[in-house]
Design a protein around this motif. Sequence first.
Motif, PDB file in Angstrom:
ATOM      1  N   ILE A 141       2.134 -38.793 -21.248  1.00 31.91           N
ATOM      2  CA  ILE A 141       2.848 -38.499 -21.967  1.00 31.91           C
ATOM      3  C   ILE A 141       4.205 -40.017 -21.592  1.00 31.91           C
ATOM      4  N   GLN A 142       3.546 -40.684 -21.261  1.00 28.59           N
ATOM      5  CA  GLN A 142       4.620 -41.752 -21.608  1.00 28.59           C
ATOM      6  C   GLN A 142       6.129 -41.944 -21.311  1.00 28.59           C
ATOM      7  N   ILE A 143       6.886 -42.527 -21.316  1.00 24.29           N
ATOM      8  CA  ILE A 143       8.178 -43.493 -21.631  1.00 24.29           C
ATOM      9  C   ILE A 143       8.713 -44.272 -22.557  1.00 24.29           C
ATOM     10  N   ILE A 144       9.216 -44.203 -23.717  1.00 23.60           N
ATOM     11  CA  ILE A 144       8.979 -44.714 -24.983  1.00 23.60           C
ATOM     12  C   ILE A 144      10.794 -44.828 -25.334  1.00 23.60           C
ATOM     13  N   ASN A 145      11.340 -45.699 -25.643  1.00 20.92           N
ATOM     14  CA  ASN A 145      12.147 -46.256 -26.423  1.00 20.92           C
ATOM     15  C   ASN A 145      13.544 -46.193 -24.422  1.00 20.92           C
TER      16      ASN A 145
ATOM     17  N   LYS B  22      14.099 -44.621 -22.525  1.00 18.68           N
ATOM     18  CA  LYS B  22      14.454 -43.142 -21.301  1.00 18.68           C
ATOM     19  C   LYS B  22      13.856 -41.825 -22.679  1.00 18.68           C
ATOM     20  N   ASP B  23      12.666 -42.482 -22.719  1.00 16.87           N
ATOM     21  CA  ASP B  23      12.797 -41.054 -24.436  1.00 16.87           C
ATOM     22  C   ASP B  23      11.746 -40.885 -23.575  1.00 16.87           C
ATOM     23  N   ILE B  24      10.947 -39.200 -23.498  1.00 17.65           N
ATOM     24  CA  ILE B  24       9.741 -39.087 -23.584  1.00 17.65           C
ATOM     25  C   ILE B  24       9.843 -38.087 -25.105  1.00 17.65           C
ATOM     26  N   LYS B  25       8.103 -38.256 -25.676  1.00 18.54           N
ATOM     27  CA  LYS B  25       7.906 -37.220 -26.544  1.00 18.54           C
ATOM     28  C   LYS B  25       6.966 -35.996 -26.135  1.00 18.54           C
ATOM     29  N   LEU B  26       7.266 -34.312 -26.122  1.00 16.19           N
ATOM     30  CA  LEU B  26       6.403 -33.480 -25.665  1.00 16.19           C
ATOM     31  C   LEU B  26       5.610 -33.234 -26.692  1.00 16.19           C
ATOM     32  N   PRO B  27       3.378 -33.108 -26.721  1.00 18.31           N
ATOM     33  CA  PRO B  27       3.091 -32.615 -27.444  1.00 18.31           C
ATOM     34  C   PRO B  27       3.602 -30.905 -28.517  1.00 18.31           C
ATOM     35  N   LYS B  28       3.551 -30.636 -29.171  1.00 13.43           N
ATOM     36  CA  LYS B  28       3.364 -29.256 -29.697  1.00 13.43           C
ATOM     37  C   LYS B  28       2.182 -29.170 -30.745  1.00 13.43           C
ATOM     38  N   LEU B  29       1.384 -29.397 -30.155  1.00 17.33           N
ATOM     39  CA  LEU B  29      -0.619 -28.466 -31.066  1.00 17.33           C
ATOM     40  C   LEU B  29      -0.816 -27.462 -30.598  1.00 17.33           C
ATOM     41  N   LYS B  30      -0.922 -27.191 -32.082  1.00 15.46           N
ATOM     42  CA  LYS B  30      -1.648 -26.049 -32.380  1.00 15.46           C
ATOM     43  C   LYS B  30      -3.242 -25.723 -33.422  1.00 15.46           C
TER      44      LYS B  30
ATOM     45  N   GLU C 291      -1.615 -27.525 -36.398  1.00 17.00           N
ATOM     46  CA  GLU C 291       0.063 -28.244 -36.379  1.00 17.00           C
ATOM     47  C   GLU C 291       0.115 -28.929 -35.360  1.00 17.00           C
ATOM     48  N   ASN C 292       0.522 -29.765 -35.720  1.00 20.25           N
ATOM     49  CA  ASN C 292       0.917 -30.994 -35.042  1.00 20.25           C
ATOM     50  C   ASN C 292       2.259 -31.673 -35.010  1.00 20.25           C
ATOM     51  N   ASP C 293       3.075 -31.778 -33.925  1.00 20.70           N
ATOM     52  CA  ASP C 293       4.466 -32.149 -33.956  1.00 20.70           C
ATOM     53  C   ASP C 293       4.870 -32.245 -32.331  1.00 20.70           C
ATOM     54  N   TYR C 294       6.028 -33.113 -32.768  1.00 21.44           N
ATOM     55  CA  TYR C 294       6.468 -33.659 -31.377  1.00 21.44           C
ATOM     56  C   TYR C 294       7.716 -33.802 -31.188  1.00 21.44           C
ATOM     57  N   GLU C 295       8.051 -33.002 -29.889  1.00 17.19           N
ATOM     58  CA  GLU C 295       9.828 -32.863 -29.666  1.00 17.19           C
ATOM     59  C   GLU C 295      10.109 -34.149 -28.125  1.00 17.19           C
ATOM     60  N   THR C 296      11.047 -34.416 -28.210  1.00 20.27           N
ATOM     61  CA  THR C 296      11.208 -36.077 -28.761  1.00 20.27           C
ATOM     62  C   THR C 296      12.981 -35.223 -26.945  1.00 20.27           C
ATOM     63  N   LYS C 297      12.336 -35.927 -26.110  1.00 21.14           N
ATOM     64  CA  LYS C 297      13.640 -35.356 -24.723  1.00 21.14           C
ATOM     65  C   LYS C 297      14.067 -36.370 -23.962  1.00 21.14           C
ATOM     66  N   SER C 298      15.139 -36.824 -23.772  1.00 18.83           N
ATOM     67  CA  SER C 298      15.690 -37.873 -22.927  1.00 18.83           C
ATOM     68  C   SER C 298      15.555 -37.856 -21.233  1.00 18.83           C
TER      69      SER C 298
END
Length: 300
Positions: A34-38, A40-48, A68-75
């Motif tokens: 999980i890397q920093i993007i843009n 100062k953002d990180i994308k946390l995976p939500k894979l079920k 189900e695959n989704d991401y939650e973006t956090k700054s």
Amino acid sequence: MAELKYAEVFSKHILDLYDIELKSVKLFGSNLDIQIINGKDIKLPKLKVGGYKDHNRKNMSFNTGSYENDYETKSLDHDRDIEFGIDPMDVDETNQVVSIGNIQKRFESKQAIPELDCYTFSKLYAEAKRVEAHVDNDALTTANILSKFDDDMEALEDAGVPLSRCVMYCTAEVKKLFKNAEGITRVLDASKGNNLDRRVYNLEDLDEVVVVPKERFKTAYNFTDGYAVAESGKQINYMIVDPEAQVSRVKYSYINVFTPGHDSRTADKYIYQNRRFNGTFALDDALKASIRINAETETP
């Protein structure tokens, strides 16, 4: 005017300081994919994913699974900066005591590193509360410390959390309670020195036990000017956590030093500028099962 690429020149020195002095350093080494993007953002995976279904030997095809695959973006939400104007005469008259290198080292050791611990532990505490993880407020004594520890370890194992991956962060007072706990067995191993042995769970079952200064281990802080314990801040006594259940990241986006005469604000001074982003976030379902905290009761 000259701009010194301070972050490049002193990056190893800064990293060495963090490895030695930052108590929460292992929390920053988890989930490396999980890397920093843009910036100062990180994308946390939500894979079920769905599970197995019974195989039908007469049917030539496999059962269809679902995911189900989704991401939650956090700054990174802790955005900090500082600037020091350093007079060349101060450097000369103090025999180099006041110098860019010394100011940088002092700032990191006495401000930046302790603040990062304060933010990280208090934010992890807040995230644990948010996901309704286990947080208890029982007073710890030599009579109950071992049974509480055993209960915590049992709960983590029942949740499928690898104990060998977990870290216990605790105060020196809690460490002392373990040493003097009722019912503890002490074994002298000539090859290893004094070794603590337990019949049920051993502290050595964990990846590491890290003693955190009390000042850095509170539930809440005020970061208006440096760091200070908030009025609502209470003592965290211990925290057992799997670092893989959370994501902590720090990014130095800017560390530079400018030589005298670079602008009219500072005349003949050196200018040291430092800006840092950092953040700590739960992987919600994982953290709920993978952290156990004992802390003082918060004031309503």
